[in-house]
Write a protein that holds these residues in place. Sequence first.
Motif, PDB file in Angstrom:
ATOM      1  N   TYR A 127      -7.727  -0.709  -9.158  1.00 23.15           N
ATOM      2  CA  TYR A 127      -7.856  -1.853  -8.495  1.00 23.15           C
ATOM      3  C   TYR A 127      -9.414  -1.934  -8.263  1.00 23.15           C
ATOM      4  O   TYR A 127     -10.193  -1.124  -8.487  1.00 23.15           O
ATOM      5  N   THR A 130     -12.447  -4.203   4.071  1.00 26.89           N
ATOM      6  CA  THR A 130     -12.139  -4.205   2.425  1.00 26.89           C
ATOM      7  C   THR A 130     -13.286  -3.405   2.054  1.00 26.89           C
ATOM      8  O   THR A 130     -14.324  -3.880   1.971  1.00 26.89           O
ATOM      9  N   VAL A 161      -6.304   5.256  -0.865  1.00 29.00           N
ATOM     10  CA  VAL A 161      -6.703   5.333  -2.316  1.00 29.00           C
ATOM     11  C   VAL A 161      -7.733   6.390  -2.600  1.00 29.00           C
ATOM     12  O   VAL A 161      -8.015   7.073  -1.724  1.00 29.00           O
ATOM     13  N   ALA A 191      -9.720  -2.299  -2.023  1.00 31.39           N
ATOM     14  CA  ALA A 191      -8.733  -1.568  -1.147  1.00 31.39           C
ATOM     15  C   ALA A 191      -9.112  -2.253   0.228  1.00 31.39           C
ATOM     16  O   ALA A 191     -10.092  -2.222   0.755  1.00 31.39           O
ATOM     17  N   ASP A 241      -4.837   0.707   3.449  1.00 30.85           N
ATOM     18  CA  ASP A 241      -4.727   1.314   2.096  1.00 30.85           C
ATOM     19  C   ASP A 241      -5.081   2.645   2.077  1.00 30.85           C
ATOM     20  O   ASP A 241      -5.916   3.119   2.727  1.00 30.85           O
ATOM     21  N   GLN A 268      -5.231   3.958  -7.133  1.00 36.24           N
ATOM     22  CA  GLN A 268      -4.029   4.331  -6.124  1.00 36.24           C
ATOM     23  C   GLN A 268      -2.743   4.524  -7.270  1.00 36.24           C
ATOM     24  O   GLN A 268      -2.353   3.728  -7.813  1.00 36.24           O
TER      25      GLN A 268
END
Length: 705
Positions: free
Chosen positions: A567, A537, A576, A570, A574, A562
Motif C-alpha cells: 500500500y 496517516t 501494517v 496507512a 490500521d 498488510q
Amino acid sequence: MNTPKSRGVIKSPAGGETEKKVTDTFNLSFDPDSEWEFIRWKIFDSSTKTEIPNGTYLNLTSPNEPDTECTFVNAPRDGVDLCLEPVLTARPNVLSYSPIFGSDTCKDSSIQILFDHDMDPCSIYYTNEEKQELLDSGVTEENLLSTEVNGETKYYGYDKNRGNDRHPKWQSYFKNISITDADTGANLNKYFAAPVFESPRRLSIPVQKFDRHSTGRNTPISIPLWTQVAVQLDKEFSCYVEGKSVNMPSQKTWVYQITSESDTSVPNITRVNVSQADGSSSTALQVLSASQISSKTIPVNALRQIGCDIAIHDNGSGPSGDFQIKMKRLGYYNSSGSYTAVSASTTETTVNYQSVASQNAVYNGTVELADLNLLEEGVYGISFVFKDRSGNQTTYPADGKMYCFQYKNTSPTPIPTDLMVISKASDSVKIAWLISGNNFDQYSIRWEGRSARGETYSGSDTFAKGVSSYTISGTKDSGTLRVYLWTTKSTGEEGGRAGLSVYESSSVACTLLVSIKNIYTDADGKAYVDADVTKGTIHTDDSIQILGMGKTINTTVSKITQYSRVYTEASEGDQVSIYFTTAINQSDLTEGMCICTPGEMQNHKKFKAFIYFLSTEEGGRSTQIPAGYRPQFYFTNPNNPNLKNPMVGQTSISEPLNPGTSIITDVTFASVGMKDGMPICEGAEFLVREGGRVVGFGKIKALLD
C-alpha cells in the motif's frame, strides 16, 4: 374527523357521517399525499386539545396504520368533543447539494448533500438481510464494499466485473446512490469512496484517490476531464419519526461538470465576527498581536463563552463540515496591573457548522469554552482554522494576530476540572474529574446525546460531594454525547460548568503516532516492524523519526504492507508492516517505540498528569495509594487487551490517598531504558496498572522536561 389541509384525504368514514352509537364499529382510512407520511391516529378532545389514550372512548385496532378498524367502547363524558385526526410528517427532502452545475468544479471535488430532516445514517448501508440477498444473487463477499463506522463493519455497495479475466471492466454499485456519466450513462461509482453522514443532515461522498482494483491499491484514479457527472439519490433515504422509518417522496438528481484544475485555493472568508458573552450583552473581541496586549485593556469574559458569526465560501471542493478554534494562554496581569507573557500550549476544539449548503458554510451561535480544561486566570488568544474538502486551509486572523479576552473566575463555587472518560460500554459511560476547594454542597450533571441512528436522549442528576466519578446509564454508543458538570450551594448558587464531548477525536497534540509492536529482519539484514497506526496517516516516502528508550532515529518509509499486499499509505486503526530506506539494526528497536513526524515529538522523562484511582468497588486497590507510588503506565490503546511495554513511573504523591480519588501529580519514568525517555505528548491518555490489573486512568497535562 380532522385532517390537515392539502396533506391527504380521509376516505372512510365518508358521506359526512358525524354520529356513532356506543359499540358501533366502523373503518378508518386515510390516504396521505406523496410529500407526507402517515404516523398514527390521534384521539383528542377538540375543546381542550387534550389527547385521549386509545381504548378510553374509542378502540383503534391498529392506531399506527392508515387503514384500521375503530370501535366505540364508552360514551364520552359531558363536555368532551371527541375527535380523530391523522398525525402526519413531511417526508425528508434534499435542501441543497454541491457540486452544482455551472460552478467552477475541480476534478477532486467530493459530493455534499444537505437534507431538511435528521436522517437515518444507516440508510446508506445494507441490512443483514439485504447483504444476504446480494450474496445469494452471486455477489461475492470479497466484492462487497465496506467501511468501518465506530468499530463496526458496514456494507454500502459492491463491485462487479462486467468483462473477463483478461480485460476486466469493473463497475461499482452503491445501495441507493447512483453516479453516472450524463452523456453516455457509464457507471462512475468506482471514482467515489464510502459515503458518510458527517452529521444527521449532511451526507458526503468523497472522491476515490486510488484504484481499489489495482495491485496494492496504489494506482491513482480520477474522473475523466470534462465529464458531466449525474448524481441520483433513491427515495430509500429515510429518517425516523416517532420510531417509524419515513422515506423521501421521490428520487433526487442533478448534474455537474469536472474541470481540469485541482483544488489548491483556500476557503474565502465572507464574514467572521467574534464577541464575548457576559450574560446580558456582547462585546466584540479585540484583534491584537502579542506585542500589543501589554498596552491594552482586555475585556473580561467571565462565562468562558464566545459568540461566533461566521460565513465561509469555497468555489472548489466546497467547505468542510467543521472549523477549528485554537486557544492559548498568552499571559496575565499581576496585582500591580503589569502584564507578564507566558508560553503555553495551544488547545483546539472542533465546531460543526450549522449549515453547509453547496459552496457555503454558516455558523451563528455561542461556543462553550467550558468544554476545555479549567482556564487559569489571564489573557487568552483565539484564532480560527477553516478548511475545504481538499484539505486546503486558512487561519484567521492572519499575521499572527488573535482575538483576545481576559478570563477571571467569578464563580460562587469551585469548577470541576480535568473531566475524563474512564470507561465506555454500549449503554453506559463513566467519567472522572478533579475539584479544588470545598465551598459547595453537591454536584449537578446533565448530558445530551444522539445515537448513530439519529435518536436523541438526555438526562440529569444531582449527587453529594466527596465523589470523583459518575456513571451515566442509558447512553447509546457510537453517536455523540456531551456532558456538563457543575457544583451548587444549598442557597441555589451554581458554579461555572465544565464539560466534555465523549466521542470526539483524540486531543493528543501530534499529527502522526505509530506504535511499534514487533521487530523483524529482512533477507538483507535490515530491520522492519509491525505497527499500529494510533493517529494520523503514514505514507510511502514520508520522512519519519523513530523515538523511544532515549533514542532518536531519522529515516524514510520505503514500503508499507498488510497481509503481503503493498500500500502507499496507512491510516488510524490500521495494523501494517513498515520498511525503511536506511539500514537499521534489529537491536536498535524495541517494542513500544513510536514512529512520529520529524520534530513534532521528543523523548520525555517527566510529566504532570491527572490521575483517577479506581475505588475498591470498581476493581481498584483495596489499600491506600502510598506516598511515592510507583505503578506501571501504559500508553497503548486502552481497549487492546494485549498491552505491552509497561513504563514504571515514580509519582510525586506526598501523602497516602484513598482509592476512588483524583489527583494531579508529577511522574518520572523509572524503568530500565524507559528512564532515558519515551515519546509522549500533552493530552495522551494512559492506564495505571499493578499486579496485572488496571487500578487507574490518567491523562498528561504538561511535559516537564
